[in-house]
Design a protein around this motif. Structure first.
Motif, PDB file in Angstrom:
ATOM      1  N   THR A 392       2.681  11.135  13.814  1.00  0.00           N
ATOM      2  CA  THR A 392       3.022  12.061  12.355  1.00  0.00           C
ATOM      3  C   THR A 392       1.584  11.448  11.139  1.00  0.00           C
ATOM      4  OG1 THR A 392       4.583  10.005  11.974  1.00  0.00           O
ATOM      5  CG2 THR A 392       5.272  12.630  12.204  1.00  0.00           C
ATOM      6  N   SER A 393       1.056  10.781  11.862  1.00  0.00           N
ATOM      7  CA  SER A 393      -0.313  10.273  11.160  1.00  0.00           C
ATOM      8  C   SER A 393      -1.344  10.856  10.952  1.00  0.00           C
ATOM      9  CB  SER A 393      -0.370   8.865  11.704  1.00  0.00           C
ATOM     10  OG  SER A 393      -0.976   8.805  12.908  1.00  0.00           O
ATOM     11  N   ILE A 394      -2.189  10.957   9.917  1.00  0.00           N
ATOM     12  CA  ILE A 394      -3.383  11.856   9.615  1.00  0.00           C
ATOM     13  C   ILE A 394      -4.256  10.368   9.312  1.00  0.00           C
ATOM     14  CG2 ILE A 394      -2.190  13.954   9.435  1.00  0.00           C
ATOM     15  CD1 ILE A 394      -2.162  13.273   6.206  1.00  0.00           C
ATOM     16  N   VAL A 395      -6.104  10.724   8.789  1.00  0.00           N
ATOM     17  CA  VAL A 395      -6.230   9.727   8.631  1.00  0.00           C
ATOM     18  C   VAL A 395      -7.111  11.302   7.161  1.00  0.00           C
ATOM     19  CG1 VAL A 395      -8.979   9.740   9.025  1.00  0.00           C
ATOM     20  CG2 VAL A 395      -7.485   9.440  10.965  1.00  0.00           C
ATOM     21  N   VAL A 401      -3.087   7.423   7.447  1.00  0.00           N
ATOM     22  CA  VAL A 401      -1.691   7.374   6.624  1.00  0.00           C
ATOM     23  C   VAL A 401      -0.613   8.253   6.984  1.00  0.00           C
ATOM     24  CG1 VAL A 401      -3.232   6.200   4.565  1.00  0.00           C
ATOM     25  CG2 VAL A 401      -2.747   8.912   5.435  1.00  0.00           C
ATOM     26  N   GLN A 402       0.813   7.740   6.659  1.00  0.00           N
ATOM     27  CA  GLN A 402       1.848   8.723   7.659  1.00  0.00           C
ATOM     28  C   GLN A 402       1.671  10.596   6.074  1.00  0.00           C
ATOM     29  OE1 GLN A 402       4.893   9.433   8.828  1.00  0.00           O
ATOM     30  NE2 GLN A 402       4.152   6.771  10.200  1.00  0.00           N
ATOM     31  N   GLN A 420       2.237  11.079  -2.792  1.00  0.00           N
ATOM     32  CA  GLN A 420       1.382  11.982  -2.088  1.00  0.00           C
ATOM     33  C   GLN A 420       1.051  10.957  -0.383  1.00  0.00           C
ATOM     34  OE1 GLN A 420      -2.163  14.191  -2.408  1.00  0.00           O
ATOM     35  NE2 GLN A 420      -1.427  15.672  -1.271  1.00  0.00           N
ATOM     36  N   ASN A 421       2.115  11.120   0.496  1.00  0.00           N
ATOM     37  CA  ASN A 421       1.364  10.698   1.667  1.00  0.00           C
ATOM     38  C   ASN A 421       1.137   8.615   1.971  1.00  0.00           C
ATOM     39  OD1 ASN A 421      -1.533  12.867   2.263  1.00  0.00           O
ATOM     40  ND2 ASN A 421       0.463  12.773   3.886  1.00  0.00           N
ATOM     41  N   CYS A 422       2.313   8.494   1.268  1.00  0.00           N
ATOM     42  CA  CYS A 422       2.789   7.253   0.987  1.00  0.00           C
ATOM     43  C   CYS A 422       4.109   6.942   1.850  1.00  0.00           C
ATOM     44  CB  CYS A 422       3.050   6.706  -0.391  1.00  0.00           C
ATOM     45  SG  CYS A 422       1.611   7.036  -1.598  1.00  0.00           S
ATOM     46  N   VAL A 423       3.910   5.282   1.781  1.00  0.00           N
ATOM     47  CA  VAL A 423       5.249   4.812   2.724  1.00  0.00           C
ATOM     48  C   VAL A 423       5.804   3.733   1.692  1.00  0.00           C
ATOM     49  CG1 VAL A 423       5.952   3.400   4.445  1.00  0.00           C
ATOM     50  CG2 VAL A 423       4.597   5.153   4.682  1.00  0.00           C
ATOM     51  N   CYS A 424       6.798   3.538   0.901  1.00  0.00           N
ATOM     52  CA  CYS A 424       7.360   2.945  -0.042  1.00  0.00           C
ATOM     53  C   CYS A 424       8.276   2.096   0.273  1.00  0.00           C
ATOM     54  CB  CYS A 424       7.530   3.935  -1.467  1.00  0.00           C
ATOM     55  SG  CYS A 424       8.340   3.169  -2.679  1.00  0.00           S
ATOM     56  N   LEU A 425       8.495   0.765   0.172  1.00  0.00           N
ATOM     57  CA  LEU A 425       9.696   0.206   1.011  1.00  0.00           C
ATOM     58  C   LEU A 425      10.610  -0.350  -0.114  1.00  0.00           C
ATOM     59  CD1 LEU A 425       6.898  -0.957   2.598  1.00  0.00           C
ATOM     60  CD2 LEU A 425       8.147  -3.344   2.613  1.00  0.00           C
ATOM     61  N   ASN A 436      -1.524   8.257  -0.224  1.00  0.00           N
ATOM     62  CA  ASN A 436      -2.308   7.344   0.786  1.00  0.00           C
ATOM     63  C   ASN A 436      -1.874   5.767   0.652  1.00  0.00           C
ATOM     64  OD1 ASN A 436      -3.273  10.160   1.331  1.00  0.00           O
ATOM     65  ND2 ASN A 436      -5.764   9.336   0.439  1.00  0.00           N
ATOM     66  N   GLU A 437      -0.823   5.084   0.198  1.00  0.00           N
ATOM     67  CA  GLU A 437      -0.410   3.623   0.033  1.00  0.00           C
ATOM     68  C   GLU A 437      -0.018   3.478   0.738  1.00  0.00           C
ATOM     69  OE1 GLU A 437      -1.159   2.043  -3.396  1.00  0.00           O
ATOM     70  OE2 GLU A 437      -2.751   3.067  -4.354  1.00  0.00           O
TER      71      GLU A 437
END
Length: 440
Positions: A392-395, A401-402, A420-425, A436-437
């Motif tokens: 589930t990761s892409i470049v 990034v996820q 978009q394409n972020c993981v947020c704590l 992408n962050e």
């Protein structure tokens, strides 16, 4: 109380016990930020905890009367789940056995061998909890009987370039006998891989683990498995056997299966149905889709009926409120007390309990954390990944990034903000566009 032993072996069938390996908190790092709030086995996909899907499959095996969850979470973690599951599956006696430390997939079985062998079961079903599949346990049992096997492993085919990320099985295509087993080989040997579901003869598996321990104690060395998340290393000094057992970390995959392949009674049942590991948090989204599709094929009454605005399969918890103008699906799970506003579009996503998606927002390829809110006209989206992909990761722009966007607990996305394409704590407010962050 004479009726209790009778349950072990009625209908002259060989008795079978089941063990579900649930792991523990230190190994859930790849499942963050979701595992910060819920242990991975209890995270809900397709409306049920991951471990519930394993248990439901085990409950369909008529011969199984007892299921043990083995791991090193605190006892309190599974208390409510076991209480509820015992009501849902009254024919099963469900218990939790807690390891004193991470003992590995074989070490945990061996540590609790007395409890597992109580009542003299002849066979032992072993399932890894973080596996998503249709669990064809009946077919595995039939193969076991047919071949008078010592062990049956569930296998599936994957693409050649991803096979080396898994345990690889070389088998005889006619007899289904396992000829060779290598965990994560350095070069390609087979695209038939280990699904993490096993059926063992109890008289075979425990002596096999015992002899692996003996080999260790005569050849002391530092053990560590770099591929596992913080699985504790353990130094075995030659000497007192009991001390060696107490500190032993053993894994079925690395330490036991290749030895079993040397016997002539180790077989593989190859499933043509879906299979997926649930390792990273993002992998919950494809697992959710697979379980929903299976439930839809089975015409499960839990799913929301298709309509102009429901593209199946979709699961909506009875306590959720969804505006009739919102369009949901395919592959969407909506948790308890979620509020979905007018004109919202959701697909390929999991929306967890007490969240709010405000009017005209769009959520795709994402997980919306507990009590989070997505503002009006906002977009929260990931990148679609091929069905056959096991990653589930892409470049993006040279950075890994996820592909699935994940909002942790109590996150807020402002009106008209695009994520978009972020993981947020957890507990973050997003007031500007971000892509992408990892948002700490």
């Amino acid at each position: 109380m004479l009726h209790i032993p009778m349950r072990e072996n009625h209908n002259n069938q060989a008795s079978t016990k089941a063990v579900i390996l649930v792991g523990g908190p230190s190994r859930g790092t790849r499942f963050r930020p979701l595992s910060l709030d819920v242990p991975k086995p209890l995270f809900e996909v397709a409306g049920h905890p991951i471990i519930h899907h394993c248990l439901k499959a085990v409950a369909k095996v008529p011969d199984v009367r007892e299921v043990m969850l083995v791991g090193y979470y605190d006892e309190s973690v599974f208390r409510d789940f076991i209480k509820d599951a015992s009501k849902e599956f009254p024919q099963l006696r469900i218990s939790y056995l807690r390891e004193y430390t991470a003992l590995g997939t074989a070490g945990g079985l061996y540590h609790f061998r007395d409890a597992i062998l109580k009542g003299k079961p002849e066979r032992l079903l072993v399932l890894n909890a973080d596996v998503c599949c249709s669990f064809p346990l009946g077919e595995m049992m039939r193969l076991f009987e047919e071949k008078d096997a010592e062990a049956v492993i569930l296998g599936t085919r994957v693409s050649n370039d991803t096979a080396t990320n898994f345990g690889c099985i070389v088998s005889d295509s006619h007899t289904k006998r396992v000829l060779h087993y290598v965990e994560k080989p350095e070069s390609h040997i087979s695209n038939l891989i280990n699904c993490g579901v096993y059926l063992f003869a109890t008289e075979c598996i425990f002596p096999a683990i015992r002899s692996a321990i003996k080999r260790r104690t005569t050849r002391p060395r530092l053990l560590s498995y770099p591929s596992s998340d913080n699985l504790e290393s353990s130094f075995i000094a030659a000497g007192d056997d009991e001390d060696a057992e107490k500190s032993e970390v053993l894994r079925l995959e690395q330490d036991i299966l290749s030895d079993l392949a040397d016997s002539n009674r180790f077989f593989v049942h190859e499933t043509k149905d879906f299979w997926r590991q649930i390792k990273s948090a993002g992998s919950a989204v494809p697992a959710n889709a697979l379980y929903l599709q299976k439930a839809f094929q089975a015409e499960s009454p839990e799913l929301t009926p298709p309509s102009a605005n429901i593209v199946p399969p979709v699961y909506i918890h009875p306590t959720a409120t969804v505006d009739p103008t919102a369009k949901l699906g395919p592959n969407v799970s909506i948790g308890p007390r979620v509020v979905v506003g007018a004109g919202v579009r959701i697909k390929d996503s999991i929306v967890l309990e007490d969240s709010e998606i405000r009017h005209d927002a769009c959520v795709m390829h994402s997980i919306i954390g507990w009590s989070s809110r997505v503002g009006a006209w906002a977009r929260v989206e990931g990148t679609p990944i091929p069905v056959a992909s096991h990653s589930t990761s892409i470049v993006k722009q040279g950075i890994k990034v996820q592909s699935i966007t994940i909002l942790g607990k109590e996150c807020g996305v402002g009106d008209e903000v695009r994520v978009q394409n972020c993981v947020c704590l957890p507990y973050k407010e997003l007031k500007r566009d971000v892509s992408n962050e990892v948002i700490m």
